[in-house]
Design an enzyme around this catalytic site. Structure first.
Site, PDB file in Angstrom:
ATOM      1  N   LYS A  73      46.239  51.961  36.251  1.00  0.00           N
ATOM      2  CA  LYS A  73      47.462  51.254  36.600  1.00  0.00           C
ATOM      3  C   LYS A  73      48.679  51.542  35.708  1.00  0.00           C
ATOM      4  O   LYS A  73      49.816  51.417  36.155  1.00  0.00           O
ATOM      5  CB  LYS A  73      47.187  49.752  36.596  1.00  0.00           C
ATOM      6  CG  LYS A  73      46.360  49.287  37.782  1.00  0.00           C
ATOM      7  CD  LYS A  73      47.252  49.152  38.970  1.00  0.00           C
ATOM      8  CE  LYS A  73      46.516  48.686  40.197  1.00  0.00           C
ATOM      9  NZ  LYS A  73      47.437  48.385  41.294  1.00  0.00           N
ATOM     10  N   ASP A 118      45.706  40.923  40.205  1.00  0.00           N
ATOM     11  CA  ASP A 118      44.312  40.518  40.255  1.00  0.00           C
ATOM     12  C   ASP A 118      43.534  41.246  39.165  1.00  0.00           C
ATOM     13  O   ASP A 118      42.325  41.415  39.264  1.00  0.00           O
ATOM     14  CB  ASP A 118      43.711  40.675  41.656  1.00  0.00           C
ATOM     15  CG  ASP A 118      44.135  41.958  42.320  1.00  0.00           C
ATOM     16  OD1 ASP A 118      44.528  42.898  41.601  1.00  0.00           O
ATOM     17  OD2 ASP A 118      44.078  42.029  43.560  1.00  0.00           O
TER      18      ASP A 118
HETATM   19  C1  LIG Z   1      40.775  49.075  39.915  1.00  0.00           C
HETATM   20  C2  LIG Z   1      41.693  49.137  41.077  1.00  0.00           C
HETATM   21  N1  LIG Z   1      41.460  50.048  42.020  1.00  0.00           N
HETATM   22  C3  LIG Z   1      42.254  50.153  43.092  1.00  0.00           C
HETATM   23  C4  LIG Z   1      43.321  49.291  43.273  1.00  0.00           C
HETATM   24  C5  LIG Z   1      44.093  49.384  44.546  1.00  0.00           C
HETATM   25  O1  LIG Z   1      45.399  49.652  44.424  1.00  0.00           O
HETATM   26  P1  LIG Z   1      46.418  49.168  45.552  1.00  0.00           P
HETATM   27  O2  LIG Z   1      46.533  47.682  45.436  1.00  0.00           O
HETATM   28  O3  LIG Z   1      47.634  49.916  45.254  1.00  0.00           O
HETATM   29  O4  LIG Z   1      45.832  49.530  46.885  1.00  0.00           O
HETATM   30  C6  LIG Z   1      43.606  48.320  42.306  1.00  0.00           C
HETATM   31  C7  LIG Z   1      44.740  47.401  42.439  1.00  0.00           C
HETATM   32  O5  LIG Z   1      44.911  46.445  41.728  1.00  0.00           O
HETATM   33  C8  LIG Z   1      42.765  48.228  41.173  1.00  0.00           C
HETATM   34  O6  LIG Z   1      42.960  47.311  40.203  1.00  0.00           O
END
Ligand SMILES: Cc1ncc(COP(=O)(O)O)c(C=O)c1O
Length: 384
Positions: A73, A118
């Site tokens: 992120k 989250d």
């Molecule tokens: C570990 C992880 N993978 C994937 C995602 C998915 O990203 P997006 O919300 O942009 O689809 C998130 C989003 O918070 C995440 O924390």
């Protein structure tokens, strides 16, 4: 079209491969490389797994340690913060390096970065804020793990906990900054009227795909047939689509993977318009537990993703365990990509729809480490 053969969320778009991204972006790569601790995350081959799945090669882009954080992120947060600070402070140009950005905010220590999360995004915003000497405030929904909460507070953020679902805390965070010149909302999802920052976040994620492209070439790949992306609001999936339907020399299929209980992108694709789903059923895939697709992502999600599919918690946990046998630390969100690939190739019509065969090369994005989202010690709900 949506599958009527089973209840697994699934939506395939046979014309996605011909969709083209209209946008060009300022490449965030130079800025990322200027950040302390930057290194390209590993692209790891899963020896033996491809054969059992009836495909050529399976590689994992391992985002378990990005700038010392347990998820991808910070790529989006850092670039979006650089861009939004530039805009708010009316700087003549985007700082070329992280040091330049820190120097630019030195006179503005009263600024606070605000977000809802989250888990991983909030921690990334808080980390970048602390590197810049700024304050941060992070809103979280109910049910977040201790590891996720502690991770955010350890970065020095003020944590605002709520019993609400993710969509509601996004609203809370946005409302809290309304009319505040000293607060910057850094949100990784968009809605009408809030579009610049989420697009900069999406642009920031592109660094991981650019790295993967170069790594595939180094590994001698002659083809690249599918990239598999864990999906919450769809910003990371949007980034993959814009990259592979635009800038990249590769043109793989793109598969988004969601929890069956929070398949807002698949259900929106089925409906032909953005719909919200109730995300009050808990899932191990906490970072993917989002109820509404990002509005700026929608055109790409609707038209540019070859398929989206839902996976269960048990499938994600099982995939996490299998990745651990290869020495890859992948929490349930990260391992959702392997779970989605398994669900795809386990069904002949789906495999055919994505054109996967014995020579196909597949890249799975593993978006978080187990440390970001640990499995309970006594969890033996599934095995690989
Ligand atoms: C570990 C992880 N993978 C994937 C995602 C998915 O990203 P997006 O919300 O942009 O689809 C998130 C989003 O918070 C995440 O924390």
């Amino acid at each position: 079209m949506a599958s009527s053969l089973s209840t697994r969320p699934w939506h395939v778009n046979p014309s996605a491969r011909s969709w083209r991204a209209g946008t060009t972006i300022d490449d965030p790569g130079t800025f990322h490389r200027s950040m302390n601790g930057y290194r390209a995350s590993d692209l790891v081959e899963l020896d033996g797994v491809a054969a059992t799945l009836g495909i050529g090669r399976v590689l994992v882009k391992d985002e378990s340690d990005r700038f010392g954080l347990p998820a991808f992120k910070a790529l989006g947060a850092s670039w979006a913060i650089a861009r939004t600070v530039t805009s708010r402070l009316a700087l003549p140009r985007v700082p070329a390096s992280f040091d330049d950005l820190r120097a630019a905010v030195a006179e503005h220590r009263g600024l606070t970065l605000v977000t809802a999360t989250d888990g991983n995004h909030g921690r990334a915003v808080a980390r970048v804020a602390s590197w810049l000497g700024l304050s941060s405030r992070v809103y979280i929904p109910g049910g977040l793990s201790d590891a996720a909460r502690n991770g955010i507070t350890a970065e020095g953020a003020e944590l605002i906990e709520s019993d609400s679902i993710y969509d509601d805390v996004v609203r809370l965070a946005a409302e809290s900054t309304a009319g505040r010149a000293d607060e910057l909302l850094v949100q990784d999802t968009s809605w009408p009227g809030y579009e610049d920052v989420p697009q900069w976040i999406v642009d920031g994620y592109s660094t991981l795909f650019t790295e993967a492209d170069a790594q595939l070439t180094e590994l001698g790949a002659m083809t690249f047939d599918l990239v598999v992306v864990p999906t919450g609001v769809g910003s990371l999936l949007q980034s993959a689509i814009e990259h592979y339907r635009g800038r990249s020399r590769w043109h793989p299929g793109v598969l988004g993977v969601e929890p069956v209980t929070a398949a807002c992108v698949t259900l929106s694709r089925d409906a032909g318009e953005i719909v919200s789903v109730d995300t009050s059923t808990p899932t191990r895939m906490a970072g993917l537990n989002c109820g509404t697709p990002s509005s700026i992502a929608w055109p790409a999600l609707r038209d540019g993703a070859d398929a989206t599919i839902g996976v269960t918690d048990d499938e994600a946990v099982s995939a996490s365990r299998q990745l651990a046998t290869f020495g890859i630390s992948s929490g349930p969100c990260g391992a959702a990509s392997l779970a989605g690939l398994r669900a795809l190739v386990g069904d002949d019509s789906r495999r055919l729809a994505l054109g996967l065969g014995p020579d196909s090369v597949v890249v799975l994005i593993s978006t978080e480490s187990l440390a970001a989202n640990p499995l309970p010690a006594d969890d033996d709900s599934s095995s690989s």
